[in-house]
Enzyme design. Sequence first.
Site, mmCIF file in Angstrom:
data_model
loop_
_atom_site.group_PDB
_atom_site.id
_atom_site.type_symbol
_atom_site.label_atom_id
_atom_site.label_comp_id
_atom_site.label_asym_id
_atom_site.label_seq_id
_atom_site.Cartn_x
_atom_site.Cartn_y
_atom_site.Cartn_z
ATOM 1 N N ARG A 64 36.851 41.277 35.659
ATOM 2 C CA ARG A 64 35.397 41.124 35.632
ATOM 3 C C ARG A 64 34.710 42.344 35.036
ATOM 4 N NH1 ARG A 64 34.390 39.975 41.835
ATOM 5 N NH2 ARG A 64 35.905 41.683 41.878
ATOM 6 N N ASP B 267 41.923 42.346 38.074
ATOM 7 C CA ASP B 267 40.474 42.096 38.098
ATOM 8 C C ASP B 267 39.942 42.264 36.683
ATOM 9 O OD1 ASP B 267 37.739 41.934 38.549
ATOM 10 O OD2 ASP B 267 37.814 43.095 40.409
#
EC number: 4.1.99.12
Length: 422
Positions: free
Chosen positions: A343, A341
């Site tokens: 983000r 991930d």
Amino acid sequence: MSEHEQAHSQLDSVEEAIADIAAGKAVVVVDDEDRENEGDIIFAAELATPELVAFMVRYSSGYICAPLTAKDADRLDLPPMTAHNQDARGTAYTVTVDANTGTTGISATDRAHTLRLLADPEADRTDFTRPGHVVPLRAREGGVLVRAGHTEAAVDLARAAGLRPAGVICEVVSEEDPTGMARVPELRRFCDEHDLKLISIEQLIEWRRKNEILVERQVETVLPTDFGTFKAVGYRSIIDGTELVAIVAGDVASDGGENVLVRVHSECLTGDVFGSRRCDCGQQLHESLRLIQEAGRGVVVYMRGHEGRGIGLLAKLRAYQLQDEGADTVDANLALGLPADAREFGTSAQILYDLGVRSLNLISNNPAKKVGLEGHGISIASRTPIPVAVHEDNVRYLKTKRDRMGHDLPDVALWEQEHPEN
């Protein structure tokens, strides 16, 4: 007083920390308790001395890192340490270096020289040997407003002090429990004993947010949709030019911007536009718009650049290929040399703040998103989970999100009860 408030009350001001950095002193910076929950000794690489390095080694893990801007890392030809970065926090380690003059490179004197050289704008790749005893790190453009890490904090503090944007960091080891790392109460005692300022990354984020803006509002218009009429507010990132949009219902700044229903939605072309059954993204977007319109007040921040949890569209499709061969969504990313991930939520937090939102009811099945937003100056009053339709095309993906990424997905358990053979 809550534990968070107690910890905050033990901290010094960002202004005091910046003044000490400018004066050539070290400070200690602690990150979020739900992240690493560690304190790093930090000082400016430009002002590194043998005494500062020796102090850092004495009270830390000794794994001295030097955060640099991406521009300086490129200028010094510092490639990633590995082509497949599997660090849980996405820390961007480069090849290790020593200054090409000195002795073995390990002494406090040699490492201080290497650190000053890394901060020198006149230095180039020929001034260093590889490997070495200092670990440069590549900081994210935008600093702690984009990634709430010690790497970015060190660069931000040096820049705020009027120095070259290059820092030195190392984690403080607990003296009370030498097998672990020091936490806030012990860090406060440590800082008092050694006359050091103690601040948090959360404080630095708040300080920068008050003093800098990294998104600009560009346009506002009416947007009729199948879910009702919204206001579309367009933004542009000052960092990289990414165009973003907030879909707004009602007056979100009313009542002090408190307890606003909010969905921070990561772009997913395949799910949002094409109705892919491999994920639940389109379902979550549509349900969020419905819930917000029903409430009469709320925001969907649509985060372009988050495709595939931040790895990009083509990389996501390559990850799908690996999933077709048996990998799950986490291992597929890692096999491609990409984080599970990637983000960051600093930009979305700034958009919400610009709209007048101060605390929110977060529409999400991902508790980690709460940490990402709270670390950027937005308070989470509550979280509203979204029911998902589980079926044979997405159940494996949803199980991975639940089991390996901590998502709150009770519908998956119900599906498992109804389909024990799977």
